[in-house]
Design a protein around this motif. Structure first.
Motif, mmCIF file in Angstrom:
data_model
loop_
_atom_site.group_PDB
_atom_site.id
_atom_site.type_symbol
_atom_site.label_atom_id
_atom_site.label_comp_id
_atom_site.label_asym_id
_atom_site.label_seq_id
_atom_site.Cartn_x
_atom_site.Cartn_y
_atom_site.Cartn_z
ATOM 1 N N PRO A 1 45.817 -83.246 57.193
ATOM 2 C CA PRO A 1 47.121 -82.880 56.644
ATOM 3 C C PRO A 1 48.227 -83.728 57.268
ATOM 4 O O PRO A 1 48.249 -83.947 58.475
ATOM 5 C CB PRO A 1 47.286 -81.412 57.015
ATOM 6 C CG PRO A 1 46.254 -81.106 58.041
ATOM 7 C CD PRO A 1 45.221 -82.174 57.975
ATOM 8 N N VAL A 2 49.111 -84.225 56.405
ATOM 9 C CA VAL A 2 50.276 -84.984 56.854
ATOM 10 C C VAL A 2 51.506 -84.228 56.368
ATOM 11 O O VAL A 2 51.666 -83.989 55.174
ATOM 12 C CB VAL A 2 50.257 -86.422 56.304
ATOM 13 C CG1 VAL A 2 51.540 -87.147 56.663
ATOM 14 C CG2 VAL A 2 49.047 -87.174 56.835
ATOM 15 N N VAL A 3 52.345 -83.831 57.329
ATOM 16 C CA VAL A 3 53.551 -83.067 57.014
ATOM 17 C C VAL A 3 54.720 -84.045 56.964
ATOM 18 O O VAL A 3 54.994 -84.742 57.938
ATOM 19 C CB VAL A 3 53.807 -81.975 58.074
ATOM 20 C CG1 VAL A 3 55.070 -81.195 57.733
ATOM 21 C CG2 VAL A 3 52.603 -81.055 58.190
ATOM 22 N N THR A 4 55.385 -84.111 55.818
ATOM 23 C CA THR A 4 56.569 -84.958 55.670
ATOM 24 C C THR A 4 57.788 -84.062 55.803
ATOM 25 O O THR A 4 57.928 -83.076 55.080
ATOM 26 C CB THR A 4 56.566 -85.665 54.307
ATOM 27 O OG1 THR A 4 55.358 -86.434 54.203
ATOM 28 C CG2 THR A 4 57.760 -86.589 54.168
ATOM 29 N N LYS A 5 58.645 -84.421 56.763
ATOM 30 C CA LYS A 5 59.790 -83.574 57.099
ATOM 31 C C LYS A 5 61.097 -84.297 56.814
ATOM 32 O O LYS A 5 61.174 -85.515 56.904
ATOM 33 C CB LYS A 5 59.748 -83.207 58.581
ATOM 34 C CG LYS A 5 58.545 -82.365 58.963
ATOM 35 C CD LYS A 5 58.551 -82.092 60.449
ATOM 36 C CE LYS A 5 57.683 -80.922 60.791
ATOM 37 N NZ LYS A 5 58.359 -79.647 60.691
ATOM 38 N N SER A 6 62.118 -83.519 56.509
ATOM 39 C CA SER A 6 63.466 -84.079 56.438
ATOM 40 C C SER A 6 63.972 -84.236 57.871
ATOM 41 O O SER A 6 63.341 -83.770 58.820
ATOM 42 C CB SER A 6 64.384 -83.170 55.630
ATOM 43 O OG SER A 6 64.480 -81.901 56.247
ATOM 44 N N ASN A 7 65.111 -84.904 58.021
ATOM 45 C CA ASN A 7 65.640 -85.153 59.359
ATOM 46 C C ASN A 7 67.162 -85.056 59.302
ATOM 47 O O ASN A 7 67.829 -85.999 58.893
ATOM 48 C CB ASN A 7 65.190 -86.534 59.854
ATOM 49 C CG ASN A 7 65.606 -86.818 61.266
ATOM 50 O OD1 ASN A 7 66.360 -86.070 61.874
ATOM 51 N ND2 ASN A 7 65.116 -87.931 61.789
#
Length: 186
Positions: A67-73
Protein backbone atom coordinates in the motif's frame (compact mmCIF):
# COMPACT_ATOMS: atom_id res chain seq x y z
CA UNK A 1 0.54 42.21 -6.30
CA UNK A 2 -1.32 38.92 -5.95
CA UNK A 3 -2.99 37.58 -2.82
CA UNK A 4 -4.26 34.08 -2.19
CA UNK A 5 -5.96 32.50 0.78
CA UNK A 6 -4.14 29.17 1.13
CA UNK A 7 -1.84 29.97 2.84
CA UNK A 8 -3.01 33.49 3.70
CA UNK A 9 -0.20 35.48 2.11
CA UNK A 10 0.66 37.55 -0.93
CA UNK A 11 3.49 37.94 -3.40
CA UNK A 12 4.67 40.68 -5.71
CA UNK A 13 5.34 39.55 -9.28
CA UNK A 14 7.48 41.85 -11.33
CA UNK A 15 9.06 41.99 -14.74
CA UNK A 16 11.18 44.45 -16.63
CA UNK A 17 12.04 44.38 -20.33
CA UNK A 18 14.32 46.65 -22.32
CA UNK A 19 14.93 46.95 -26.04
CA UNK A 20 17.56 49.19 -27.58
CA UNK A 21 17.81 49.72 -31.34
CA UNK A 22 21.51 50.34 -31.92
CA UNK A 23 21.01 50.68 -35.66
CA UNK A 24 18.19 49.88 -38.03
CA UNK A 25 19.67 46.37 -38.36
CA UNK A 26 20.84 45.66 -34.79
CA UNK A 27 18.62 45.37 -31.71
CA UNK A 28 19.78 44.57 -28.19
CA UNK A 29 17.27 43.26 -25.67
CA UNK A 30 17.15 42.19 -22.05
CA UNK A 31 14.50 41.09 -19.57
CA UNK A 32 14.15 40.21 -15.92
CA UNK A 33 11.17 38.63 -14.24
CA UNK A 34 10.05 37.19 -10.95
CA UNK A 35 7.23 34.74 -10.51
CA UNK A 36 5.55 32.49 -8.01
CA UNK A 37 3.17 29.56 -7.93
CA UNK A 38 1.14 28.32 -5.00
CA UNK A 39 0.13 24.73 -4.49
CA UNK A 40 -3.37 23.72 -5.54
CA UNK A 41 -6.08 23.09 -2.98
CA UNK A 42 -5.84 19.31 -3.56
CA UNK A 43 -2.08 19.44 -2.88
CA UNK A 44 -2.73 21.28 0.39
CA UNK A 45 -5.95 19.74 1.74
CA UNK A 46 -7.05 16.58 -0.10
CA UNK A 47 -8.01 13.45 1.76
CA UNK A 48 -5.42 10.67 1.84
CA UNK A 49 -5.54 8.22 -1.04
CA UNK A 50 -4.28 4.64 -0.84
CA UNK A 51 -3.32 2.46 -3.78
CA UNK A 52 -1.01 -0.47 -4.34
CA UNK A 53 2.30 -0.14 -6.14
CA UNK A 54 5.21 -2.43 -6.87
CA UNK A 55 8.43 -1.39 -5.13
CA UNK A 56 11.66 -3.11 -4.24
CA UNK A 57 14.18 -2.41 -1.55
CA UNK A 58 17.30 -3.10 -3.63
CA UNK A 59 18.27 -4.09 -7.16
CA UNK A 60 18.41 -7.79 -6.25
CA UNK A 61 15.36 -7.76 -3.96
CA UNK A 62 11.98 -9.14 -4.93
CA UNK A 63 9.26 -6.72 -6.00
CA UNK A 64 6.64 -6.13 -3.31
CA UNK A 65 3.07 -5.00 -3.98
CA UNK A 66 2.46 -2.70 -1.02
CA UNK A 67 0.00 0.00 0.00
CA UNK A 68 1.17 3.49 -0.92
CA UNK A 69 -0.56 6.36 0.87
CA UNK A 70 -0.60 9.65 -1.05
CA UNK A 71 -1.07 12.58 1.30
CA UNK A 72 -1.71 16.28 0.89
CA UNK A 73 0.74 18.67 2.52
CA UNK A 74 -0.57 21.86 4.10
CA UNK A 75 2.99 22.98 4.87
CA UNK A 76 3.93 23.63 1.23
CA UNK A 77 5.59 26.98 0.60
CA UNK A 78 4.91 28.93 -2.60
CA UNK A 79 7.31 28.23 -5.46
CA UNK A 80 9.27 31.33 -6.53
CA UNK A 81 11.30 31.98 -9.65
CA UNK A 82 13.63 34.47 -11.28
CA UNK A 83 14.40 34.72 -14.99
CA UNK A 84 17.01 36.80 -16.81
CA UNK A 85 17.66 36.96 -20.55
CA UNK A 86 20.00 39.07 -22.67
CA UNK A 87 20.13 38.93 -26.43
CA UNK A 88 20.58 40.54 -29.80
CA UNK A 89 18.97 40.42 -33.23
CA UNK A 90 21.09 41.35 -36.23
CA UNK A 91 19.55 41.73 -39.68
CA UNK A 92 22.70 41.05 -41.70
CA UNK A 93 20.96 41.65 -45.02
CA UNK A 94 17.36 41.98 -46.11
CA UNK A 95 17.21 38.17 -46.47
CA UNK A 96 19.50 37.06 -43.63
CA UNK A 97 19.32 37.49 -39.84
CA UNK A 98 21.04 36.16 -36.74
CA UNK A 99 19.54 36.01 -33.25
CA UNK A 100 21.29 35.07 -30.02
CA UNK A 101 19.89 34.97 -26.49
CA UNK A 102 21.44 33.99 -23.16
CA UNK A 103 18.92 32.93 -20.52
CA UNK A 104 19.10 31.99 -16.85
CA UNK A 105 16.20 30.57 -14.82
CA UNK A 106 16.10 29.74 -11.13
CA UNK A 107 13.15 28.11 -9.37
CA UNK A 108 13.14 27.93 -5.56
CA UNK A 109 10.96 25.72 -3.34
CA UNK A 110 9.74 23.79 -6.37
CA UNK A 111 6.36 22.18 -5.69
CA UNK A 112 6.54 18.58 -6.89
CA UNK A 113 5.50 15.05 -5.99
CA UNK A 114 7.81 12.27 -4.89
CA UNK A 115 7.24 8.69 -6.05
CA UNK A 116 7.16 5.59 -3.86
CA UNK A 117 10.37 4.32 -5.50
CA UNK A 118 12.11 7.62 -4.73
CA UNK A 119 10.94 7.44 -1.10
CA UNK A 120 12.36 3.89 -0.75
CA UNK A 121 15.68 4.98 -2.34
CA UNK A 122 15.93 7.94 0.06
CA UNK A 123 15.15 5.64 2.99
CA UNK A 124 17.93 3.25 1.93
CA UNK A 125 20.36 6.16 1.74
CA UNK A 126 19.29 7.44 5.17
CA UNK A 127 18.02 10.71 3.69
CA UNK A 128 14.36 10.74 4.74
CA UNK A 129 15.14 12.85 7.83
CA UNK A 130 14.86 16.07 5.81
CA UNK A 131 11.22 15.40 4.91
CA UNK A 132 8.01 15.74 6.92
CA UNK A 133 7.59 12.20 8.32
CA UNK A 134 3.80 12.60 8.42
CA UNK A 135 3.82 12.81 4.60
CA UNK A 136 6.97 11.03 3.34
CA UNK A 137 7.80 7.75 5.10
CA UNK A 138 8.57 4.03 4.85
CA UNK A 139 6.98 1.51 7.24
CA UNK A 140 8.93 -1.70 7.81
CA UNK A 141 7.82 -4.93 9.50
CA UNK A 142 10.11 -5.52 12.51
CA UNK A 143 9.35 -9.27 12.34
CA UNK A 144 10.27 -9.87 8.66
CA UNK A 145 13.79 -9.45 7.30
CA UNK A 146 14.49 -9.51 3.55
CA UNK A 147 17.16 -12.18 3.00
CA UNK A 148 18.76 -10.27 0.10
CA UNK A 149 18.96 -6.77 1.59
CA UNK A 150 19.14 -7.70 5.26
CA UNK A 151 16.63 -4.92 6.03
CA UNK A 152 13.19 -5.26 7.55
CA UNK A 153 10.58 -5.80 4.82
CA UNK A 154 8.63 -2.77 3.61
CA UNK A 155 4.92 -2.86 4.44
CA UNK A 156 3.82 0.66 3.38
CA UNK A 157 5.14 3.88 1.87
CA UNK A 158 3.88 7.45 2.22
CA UNK A 159 4.20 9.89 -0.68
CA UNK A 160 2.87 13.32 -1.49
CA UNK A 161 3.69 16.85 -2.56
CA UNK A 162 6.88 18.45 -1.28
CA UNK A 163 8.99 21.54 -1.75
CA UNK A 164 12.21 20.55 -3.47
CA UNK A 165 15.23 22.82 -3.21
CA UNK A 166 14.67 23.96 -6.79
CA UNK A 167 16.18 24.12 -10.24
CA UNK A 168 18.79 26.38 -11.77
CA UNK A 169 19.33 26.22 -15.49
CA UNK A 170 20.78 28.46 -18.17
CA UNK A 171 21.72 28.34 -21.79
CA UNK A 172 22.18 30.08 -25.08
CA UNK A 173 19.75 29.99 -28.00
CA UNK A 174 21.10 30.96 -31.41
CA UNK A 175 19.21 31.14 -34.68
CA UNK A 176 20.27 31.91 -38.22
CA UNK A 177 17.59 32.65 -40.84
CA UNK A 178 18.03 32.95 -44.56
CA UNK A 179 15.10 33.67 -46.83
CA UNK A 180 15.27 32.70 -50.49
CA UNK A 181 12.53 33.33 -53.03
CA UNK A 182 11.91 30.03 -54.82
CA UNK A 183 9.70 31.61 -57.41
CA UNK A 184 7.08 29.16 -58.64
CA UNK A 185 8.84 26.17 -57.06
CA UNK A 186 6.97 26.23 -53.84
Amino acid sequence: YDKWSLPDAGQLSSSLSMRYEVTEDLVLRASYGQGFRVAGIADLQAADGTGYEWVRDCLDCEWLNIPVVTKSNNKLDPETSEQVSIGAVWNITEDMSFTIDFWDIQINDEITSISSSQVVELDNLGLLGGYDSSVIYVVRDPNKVDSTSGRNEITAVGTGMINMEGIKTNGVDARFDYFQDLGGAG
